[in-house]
Design an enzyme around this catalytic site. Structure first.
Site, mmCIF file in Angstrom:
data_model
loop_
_atom_site.group_PDB
_atom_site.id
_atom_site.type_symbol
_atom_site.label_atom_id
_atom_site.label_comp_id
_atom_site.label_asym_id
_atom_site.label_seq_id
_atom_site.Cartn_x
_atom_site.Cartn_y
_atom_site.Cartn_z
ATOM 1 N N LYS A 245 -11.328 -8.612 5.110
ATOM 2 C CA LYS A 245 -11.749 -7.220 5.319
ATOM 3 C C LYS A 245 -12.476 -6.729 4.085
ATOM 4 O O LYS A 245 -11.907 -6.655 3.008
ATOM 5 C CB LYS A 245 -10.519 -6.333 5.568
ATOM 6 C CG LYS A 245 -10.865 -4.892 5.828
ATOM 7 C CD LYS A 245 -9.678 -3.960 5.698
ATOM 8 C CE LYS A 245 -9.452 -3.545 4.255
ATOM 9 N NZ LYS A 245 -8.516 -2.410 4.103
ATOM 10 N N TYR B 10 0.815 -1.218 0.000
ATOM 11 C CA TYR B 10 0.000 0.000 0.000
ATOM 12 C C TYR B 10 0.854 1.277 0.000
ATOM 13 O O TYR B 10 0.651 2.190 -0.795
ATOM 14 C CB TYR B 10 -0.951 0.018 1.205
ATOM 15 C CG TYR B 10 -1.715 1.302 1.334
ATOM 16 C CD1 TYR B 10 -2.860 1.518 0.587
ATOM 17 C CD2 TYR B 10 -1.276 2.326 2.164
ATOM 18 C CE1 TYR B 10 -3.554 2.715 0.672
ATOM 19 C CE2 TYR B 10 -1.953 3.522 2.252
ATOM 20 C CZ TYR B 10 -3.094 3.709 1.518
ATOM 21 O OH TYR B 10 -3.772 4.902 1.594
ATOM 22 N N ASP C 159 -8.447 -3.040 -1.431
ATOM 23 C CA ASP C 159 -9.603 -2.227 -1.806
ATOM 24 C C ASP C 159 -9.188 -0.926 -2.494
ATOM 25 O O ASP C 159 -9.868 -0.438 -3.383
ATOM 26 C CB ASP C 159 -10.416 -1.895 -0.555
ATOM 27 C CG ASP C 159 -9.524 -1.503 0.606
ATOM 28 O OD1 ASP C 159 -8.945 -2.409 1.238
ATOM 29 O OD2 ASP C 159 -9.383 -0.301 0.871
HETATM 30 C C1 B12 Z 1 -10.611 7.500 -4.105
HETATM 31 C C2 B12 Z 1 -10.564 8.227 -2.786
HETATM 32 C C3 B12 Z 1 -9.377 8.180 -2.071
HETATM 33 C C4 B12 Z 1 -8.149 7.437 -2.555
HETATM 34 C C5 B12 Z 1 -7.379 8.348 -3.518
HETATM 35 C C6 B12 Z 1 -6.601 7.607 -4.566
HETATM 36 C C7 B12 Z 1 -6.028 8.552 -5.532
HETATM 37 N N1 B12 Z 1 -4.870 8.245 -6.033
HETATM 38 O O1 B12 Z 1 -6.618 9.595 -5.854
HETATM 39 C C8 B12 Z 1 -7.401 7.199 -1.219
HETATM 40 C C9 B12 Z 1 -7.879 5.895 -0.620
HETATM 41 C C10 B12 Z 1 -5.884 7.174 -1.272
HETATM 42 C C11 B12 Z 1 -7.953 8.343 -0.378
HETATM 43 C C12 B12 Z 1 -7.312 8.865 0.699
HETATM 44 C C13 B12 Z 1 -7.857 9.847 1.523
HETATM 45 N N2 B12 Z 1 -9.094 10.385 1.443
HETATM 46 CO CO1 B12 Z 1 -10.295 10.041 -0.022
HETATM 47 N N3 B12 Z 1 -11.677 9.607 -1.187
HETATM 48 C C14 B12 Z 1 -11.696 8.932 -2.301
HETATM 49 C C15 B12 Z 1 -13.141 8.883 -2.874
HETATM 50 C C16 B12 Z 1 -13.724 7.541 -2.510
HETATM 51 C C17 B12 Z 1 -13.308 9.103 -4.352
HETATM 52 C C18 B12 Z 1 -12.618 10.320 -4.928
HETATM 53 C C19 B12 Z 1 -12.532 10.145 -6.404
HETATM 54 O O2 B12 Z 1 -11.581 9.554 -6.891
HETATM 55 N N4 B12 Z 1 -13.551 10.569 -7.178
HETATM 56 C C20 B12 Z 1 -13.635 10.377 -8.606
HETATM 57 C C21 B12 Z 1 -13.139 11.608 -9.381
HETATM 58 C C22 B12 Z 1 -13.192 11.320 -10.865
HETATM 59 O O3 B12 Z 1 -13.997 12.672 -9.064
HETATM 60 P P1 B12 Z 1 -13.446 14.119 -8.605
HETATM 61 O O4 B12 Z 1 -12.249 13.999 -7.779
HETATM 62 O O5 B12 Z 1 -14.569 14.900 -8.099
HETATM 63 O O6 B12 Z 1 -12.968 14.759 -10.003
HETATM 64 C C23 B12 Z 1 -13.856 15.266 -10.961
HETATM 65 C C24 B12 Z 1 -14.186 16.739 -10.763
HETATM 66 O O7 B12 Z 1 -14.185 17.174 -9.432
HETATM 67 C C25 B12 Z 1 -13.214 17.464 -11.611
HETATM 68 N N5 B12 Z 1 -11.886 17.803 -11.114
HETATM 69 C C26 B12 Z 1 -11.164 17.329 -10.125
HETATM 70 N N6 B12 Z 1 -9.982 17.943 -10.032
HETATM 71 C C27 B12 Z 1 -9.943 18.843 -11.019
HETATM 72 C C28 B12 Z 1 -8.988 19.782 -11.374
HETATM 73 C C29 B12 Z 1 -9.237 20.643 -12.430
HETATM 74 C C30 B12 Z 1 -8.238 21.673 -12.814
HETATM 75 C C31 B12 Z 1 -10.458 20.556 -13.139
HETATM 76 C C32 B12 Z 1 -10.718 21.460 -14.252
HETATM 77 C C33 B12 Z 1 -11.405 19.620 -12.775
HETATM 78 C C34 B12 Z 1 -11.156 18.768 -11.723
HETATM 79 O O8 B12 Z 1 -13.060 16.587 -12.706
HETATM 80 C C35 B12 Z 1 -13.126 15.239 -12.284
HETATM 81 C C36 B12 Z 1 -13.841 14.452 -13.331
HETATM 82 O O9 B12 Z 1 -15.171 14.860 -13.448
HETATM 83 C C37 B12 Z 1 -13.810 10.065 -2.079
HETATM 84 C C38 B12 Z 1 -15.282 9.874 -1.768
HETATM 85 C C39 B12 Z 1 -16.128 10.189 -2.949
HETATM 86 N N7 B12 Z 1 -16.899 9.248 -3.412
HETATM 87 O O10 B12 Z 1 -16.065 11.292 -3.480
HETATM 88 C C40 B12 Z 1 -12.973 10.120 -0.793
HETATM 89 C C41 B12 Z 1 -12.763 11.477 -0.097
HETATM 90 C C42 B12 Z 1 -12.518 12.531 -1.140
HETATM 91 N N8 B12 Z 1 -11.557 11.248 0.704
HETATM 92 C C43 B12 Z 1 -11.574 11.876 1.847
HETATM 93 C C44 B12 Z 1 -10.533 11.825 2.821
HETATM 94 C C45 B12 Z 1 -10.802 12.549 4.116
HETATM 95 C C46 B12 Z 1 -9.342 11.147 2.557
HETATM 96 C C47 B12 Z 1 -8.152 11.070 3.520
HETATM 97 C C48 B12 Z 1 -7.747 12.410 4.063
HETATM 98 C C49 B12 Z 1 -8.477 10.055 4.619
HETATM 99 C C50 B12 Z 1 -7.342 9.931 5.612
HETATM 100 N N9 B12 Z 1 -7.502 10.565 6.732
HETATM 101 O O11 B12 Z 1 -6.404 9.272 5.350
HETATM 102 C C51 B12 Z 1 -7.074 10.453 2.603
HETATM 103 C C52 B12 Z 1 -6.280 11.550 1.934
HETATM 104 C C53 B12 Z 1 -4.884 11.545 2.193
HETATM 105 C C54 B12 Z 1 -4.331 12.796 1.562
HETATM 106 N N10 B12 Z 1 -3.109 13.089 1.883
HETATM 107 O O12 B12 Z 1 -4.994 13.486 0.818
HETATM 108 C C55 B12 Z 1 -12.864 12.633 2.056
HETATM 109 C C56 B12 Z 1 -12.707 14.134 1.907
HETATM 110 C C57 B12 Z 1 -13.602 14.853 2.888
HETATM 111 C C58 B12 Z 1 -13.552 16.304 2.640
HETATM 112 N N11 B12 Z 1 -14.569 16.830 2.000
HETATM 113 O O13 B12 Z 1 -12.608 16.937 3.021
HETATM 114 C C59 B12 Z 1 -13.805 11.938 1.002
HETATM 115 C C60 B12 Z 1 -14.914 12.830 0.455
HETATM 116 C C61 B12 Z 1 -14.406 10.687 1.717
HETATM 117 C C62 B12 Z 1 -15.168 11.029 2.951
HETATM 118 N N12 B12 Z 1 -16.463 11.208 2.848
HETATM 119 O O14 B12 Z 1 -14.617 11.108 4.010
HETATM 120 N N13 B12 Z 1 -9.151 8.762 -0.846
#
Ligand code: B12
Lengths: 248, 516
Positions: free
Chosen positions: B368, B261, B296
C-alpha cells in the site's frame, strides 16, 4: 491618500484575467457549456472562455474557464488586521523576559476537542521547533507544557490554572463544518465564564487561522500556516510586557 | 522486474528478528481476550440490532456478562442461554439484552450439551467467513480485476448517501478501490453505531448498514463499468475486531488493520490493540480480506529520511504478526509513503529506493503506497506535480494498492473535481509508463541502491534493539513515530482480561487449527 485602483493581471495591465475551475450538477452538453458561461457572467466576469468541459460523474460536468473581472478595487482603502509585534530572535526574547518580566514565563498549549493533529502545536512548542527555529521548550526563560491533542477545553484551562500559566496556546487543524470555530469559541467562552480572561495571553493557531479571525473570536492573537516559534514567543512576551505597561 | 542488490544475510536477519519480536507478543496475546473480541463473536453468530437508546445488543450483552466473561467467554454464555430459551440466537440475544432472562445459566446444563451448541455457533461464524471469501472470488472471476497499481480513492463526506455519489464518480474516473474514511474519533468509540448514518466529521461512521449500502452501490457500478471495484474501510481503534466482523459479513475487500497504529496515533492501550489485531486478522485471513497497514503515518510525525528504517521495521513486524494470524503474503497490504521533503536534492531517487526496498522485501505483498501529504503545498498546481512524481515512483516499482494524492491535500477534504484531476494524472502515468519497471536497471552502487542498503542496515540494528527490549518497551521509549506509549496507558485497557480455565472461543480455535 490617493486612490490606487487595481484588478487581476494576466499579461497586460488592466486585463483582469482570472482562471477558474468548477463543477455544475448537469450532464455535459452544449447547453451545459453555455450554462457555465452564463454563471460566470453572473459573477460579474466578461470575455469568458469556457475552454474545457468534461463529464466527471452521472449528471456532473467539470469546467475550466478564463474570464476577465470587470470591477476594480481601491488598494489604498484595504485594511487588514495583523499581529503587530516586533519579531525578536531567541536571545532577544530570553533577555527581554529577564529584564522586563523578571520571572520565567509559563506557557501551556494543546489541540482541543476531537482534533487529533499535533504536528502544528509540536512545531511551535517542542524543543526541536520548526524550520530551524527552536521551539518554546528550548527557551531557558520559558516553562512550556505541550499537552497534546484531543484535550477537552476544561482540561486545558485546568492545567493552565495549575501551572499558573501566563499564556495559553490553542491549536485547531480540522475546519470541516467549522469545527475549529466551534472549538476555539468553546474555550474562550469557558475562560470568560470563569472570569479568568485577564489572567492569560491566549493565542489561537492552525493552518486556517488568521490574526483577524482570532481577534474576532476573542483571542489575543492568531497564527496560521508557516508560523515560526520565535514569532509566537515574540508575541507572547511583547503582549505580556504591554499588559504590564512595560515599554519595550 | 529490475532489482537492487541487497545482502540476503541482512534480509534474513531482519526477518528473524521481527519473527522473534512477534513471538514474544503472541505469547502475551494467547493468554488474553477482550470485550471487543467477544462482541465480534456475537456479531459473527448473527446478533444484530440495538436497544431503543441506540446501544448495540452486542455491547449490552457483553456488559451484562462482564463478570462471567473471563471464566467462560461469551460463546458459552450465549450457548447456555439459547439452550434454555430454545429460541434462535437473535431472539435469545434480545432477551438477554433486555434482561428478561439471566446471563449465566451454565450450571443448569451439561458440558456436552454446551459443547455441541458452541460448535454449532462456531460453524455459523466460520461459514459466514468462508462464504464471503467465495463470493468475492466469484465476483472477481465474473468481472476482471484491473492491472496494478490499483487506484485507491477516498470518500469522506460524513453522509453515506453522499459518499455513494462521490464513489460512483470516482469509479467513473478510473478508481479501482473505494475507501470510506471514518468520522473523526470513531476509533475511540467502544461500540459500532447502528444503522445508516448521515452525519460525520471528516468522514462517515463505519456501521454495518453503511458497509452494505456502499457494497451494493459499488457492485452496481462495477457491472456497468465491467471491472470489479474493491471496497475498503478502517478496522482500528477500540472496535478493531468487531468492525472486521461486520466487514467480513458485508463482503468488504480490504481493511486498514495495523498492529500498532491505534497505539501510536489514537492512544489506544497496547495490550488491547495487540489482542484485538490478532482476532481481527484471523477473521481477515479466512474471509479473504487484504489488510492495509499504517506505516505511512509515521512519516507525518517523524522525518521520512531519518526514519525510513522505522517504516521498514514496522512492515516487518506487521508481516510477522500477520503470519501468526494465518494471513498469506498476498493479503498483506504493507504500508509506506512518499513523504520526503521536496526541497531535498535527489529526494525522488530516495523515494524510489524506499519503494523498491519494500517491493523486494515483500515480493508478493500488495503493498500500500501513500501519496505525499505533509509537504503538500497550498499552491494546488505545485501539489499536482508532486502527485505526478509519486505516480511515477509507484508504477516504476510495481506498487499495488496506490492511494491517489490530492492536489488540494493541504486545503480541504477532496471535492468531486479534485478526484477527477488526480485520476487524470494517475491514469496518464500508469499508461504512459506501464512497462517501465521491467525496462530499467538500477546502477550498481548508485544513489538509489546505496540508499536502500543504508535503510536496510539501519533496520537491522533497529530491530535487534527492539528484540532485546521487547516491542512493548520499545514503543514505551518512542522508537516508532517519535511517540511514547506505556503498557497500561491509553484507552481500553479495562476491556482486556486473562482467559480463565473454562474460557472458550471456538471460532479462534478453529481458525488457528486451520492455519496450522
Ligand atoms: C499529518 C496529518 C494527519 C496525521 C496527524 C498526525 C499528528 N499527530 O498530528 C493523521 C494521519 C493522524 C491525520 C488524521 C486526520 N486528518 Co489529517 N492531515 C495531516 C496533514 C497531512 C498534515 C498536517 C500537518 O502536520 N502539517 C504540518 C504542520 C507543521 O503545519 P500546521 O498544522 O499548519 O502548523 C503550523 C501552523 O498552522 C501553526 N500552528 C498550528 N497550530 C498552532 C497553534 C498555535 C497556538 C500557534 C501559535 C500556531 C500554530 O504553526 C505550525 C508551524 O508553522 C494535513 C494535510 C496538509 N498537508 O496540511 C491533513 C489534514 C489536516 N487532515 C485532515 C483530516 C480530515 C484528518 C482526519 C479527520 C481524517 C479522518 N477522517 O480520519 C483525521 C483526524 C482525526 C482527528 N480526530 O482529528 C484534513 C482537514 C480538512 C479540513 N480542513 O478540515 C487535511 C487538511 C487533509 C485533507 N485535505 O483532507 N492527519
Amino acid at each position: 491618500m490617493s486612490k490606487q485602483l487595481i484588478k487581476p493581471y494576466g499579461d497586460t495591465k488592466g486585463d483582469g484575467r482570472i482562471q477558474l475551475s468548477f463543477t455544475l450538477p448537469v450532464e455535459n452538453s452544449p447547453k451545459a457549456v453555455k450554462a457555465a458561461e452564463v454563471y460566470l457572467q453572473g459573477l460579474n466576469l466578461e470575455n469568458i472562455a469556457v475552454c474545457h468541459s468534461k463529464k466527471i460523474a452521472e449528471g456532473f460536468t467539470y469546467f475550466v474557464a478564463y474570464a476577465s473581472g470587470k470591477h476594480e478595487i481601491d488598494y489604498s482603502k484595504i485594511q487588514v488586521v495583523t499581529a503587530e509585534t516586533k519579531i525578536l530572535n531567541f536571545y532577544e526574547i530570553n533577555d527581554l523576559i529577564v529584564e522586563k518580566l523578571n520571572k520565567k514565563i509559563t506557557v501551556v498549549g494543546a489541540t482541543i476537542g476531537d482534533d487529533a493533529h499535533t504536528v502544528g502545536i509540536d512545531a511551535i512548542m517542542n524543543m526541536k521547533g520548526y524550520n530551524m527555529d527552536y521551539g518554546l521548550e528550548r527557551y531557558p526563560q520559558m516553562e512550556a507544557y505541550n499537552l497534546g491533542a484531543q484535550l477537552p477545553p476544561e482540561e486545558l484551562l485546568k492545567h493552565a490554572l495549575e501551572k499558573k500559566a501566563d499564556a495559553i496556546l490553542v491549536s485547531q487543524t480540522v475546519t470541516q463544518k467549522k469545527s475549529h470555530i466551534h472549538n476555539f469559541s468553546a474555550f474562550i467562552n469557558l475562560v470568560d465564564a470563569e472570569g479568568l480572561r485577564d489572567n492569560f495571553v491566549i493565542i489561537a493557531g492552525g493552518p486556517r487561522v488568521s490574526h483577524e479571525l482570532a481577534i474576532e473570536l476573542g483571542y489575543d492573537g492568531g497564527f496560521g500556516a508557516g508560523t515560526l516559534p520565535s514569532q509566537v514567543a515574540s508575541f507572547i512576551v511583547t503582549t505580556l510586557c504591554k499588559k504590564l505597561g512595560k515599554e519595550i | 522486474m529490475s532489482t537492487l542488490t541487497l545482502d540476503p544475510e541482512k534480509i534474513s536477519s531482519v526477518k528473524n528478528n521481527a519473527s522473534a519480536i512477534a513471538d514474544d507478543i503472541q505469547k502475551f496475546i494467547n493468554k488474553h481476550s477482550s470485550i471487543s473480541v467477544e462482541r465480534s463473536l456475537l456479531r459473527l453468530y448473527g446478533v444484530d440490532g440495538a436497544t431503543k437508546d441506540g446501544t448495540p445488543y452486542v455491547n449490552r450483552i457483553v456488559e451484562i456478562a462482564k463478570k462471567d466473561l473471563a471464566q467462560y467467554g461469551i460463546t458459552k454464555l450465549l450457548a447456555a442461554a439459547t439452550l434454555k430459551t430454545k429460541r434462535d440466537i437473535q431472539t435469545t440475544a434480545e432477551l438477554l439484552a433486555t434482561k428478561e432472562i439471566p446471563i449465566n445459566v451454565i450450571k443448569e446444563l451439561s458440558s456436552a450439551e454446551l459443547e455441541v451448541k458452541e460448535r454449532e455457533f462456531a460453524t455459523i461464524a466460520i461459514e459466514k467467513l468462508r462464504k464471503s471469501k467465495e463470493k468475492k472470488e466469484r465476483k472477481k472471476r465474473d468481472l476482471p480485476m484491473p492491472q496494478a497499481p490499483w487506484k485507491y480513492l477516498i470518500v469522506a463526506t460524513g453522509n453515506i448517501y453522499e459518499d455513494v455519489l462521490q464513489a460512483q464518480s470516482a469509479v467513473l474516473g478510473g478508481a479501482d478501490i473505494v475507501a470510506v474514511i471514518r468520522t473523526t474519533a470513531q476509533s475511540l468509540l467502544d461500540y459500532i453505531p447502528f444503522g445508516a448514518t448521515t452525519e460525520g466529521f471528516g468522514g462517515t461512521y463505519a456501521t454495518q448498514e453503511n458497509f452494505k449500502i456502499m457494497r451494493a452501490a459499488l457492485d452496481e457500478i462495477a457491472k456497468k463499468q465491467k471491472r470489479y471495484i474493491q471496497l475498503v474501510n478502517y478496522a482500528s481503534g477500540l472496535c478493531m475486531s468487531e468492525i472486521t466482523a461486520c466487514a467480513a459479513i458485508e463482503d468488504l475487500d480490504m481493511l486498514l488493520n495495523d498492529s500498532m497504529y491505534g497505539i501510536l496515533f489514537r492512544d489506544i492501550n497496547m495490550q488491547r490493540t495487540f489482542i484485538d489485531q490478532y482476532f481481527s486478522r484471523l477473521i481477515c485471513a479466512k474471509a479473504g480480506i487484504i489488510i492495509n497497514t499504517g506505516e505511512d503515518n509515521y512519516l507525518t510525525t517523524a522525518d521520512a529520511i531519518d526514519n525510513a528504517h522505522t517504516v521498514t521495521a514496522s512492515q516487518l513486524i506487521n508481516e510477522a504478526l500477520a503470519i501468526r494470524a494465518g494471513l498469506p503474503e498476498e493479503q498483506m497490504g504493507l504500508g509506506h509513503a512518499f513523504e520526503i521533503n521536496p526541497t531535498i536534492k535527489n529526494g525522488f531517487l530516495y523515494e524510489i529506493a524506499h519503494a523498491q526496498l519494500a517491493r523486494q522485501l515483500f515480493p508478493r505483498a500488495p503493498l500500500k503506497y501513500m501519496p505525499p501529504t505533509k509537504y503538500k503545498s497550498t499552491d494546488v498546481f505545485q501539489s499536482h506535480v508532486q502527485d505526478t512524481l509519486f505516480n511515477m515512483a509507484s508504477v516504476m516499482t510495481d506498487q499495488v494498492v496506490h492511494l491517489l494524492g490530492m492536489h488540494t491535500e493541504a486545503i480541504h477534504t477532496p471535492l468531486m473535481q479534485d478526484r477527477y484531476n488526480s485520476l487524470g494524472s494517475a491514469n496518464y502515468c500508469f499508461n504512459t509508463a506501464a512497462s517501465l519497471s521491467s525496462e530499467i536497471e538500477y546502477k550498481k552502487g548508485g544513489i538509489i541502491e546505496t540508499r536502500a542498503n543504508l535503510v536496510l542496515d539501519k533496520t537491522v540494528s533497529f530491530l535487534r534493539e527492539v528484540k532485546l527490549q521487547g516491542l512493548m518497551n520499545a514503543i514505551g521509549e518512542g522508537k516508532f513515530a517519535d511517540i511514547k506509549r506505556t503498557q497500561t496507558g491509553g484507552k481500553g485497557l479495562d476491556g482486556v482480561f486473562v482467559k480463565g480455565e473454562n474460557y472458550t472461543n471456538p471460532v479462534l480455535k478453529i481458525l488457528e487449527a486451520q492455519n496450522e
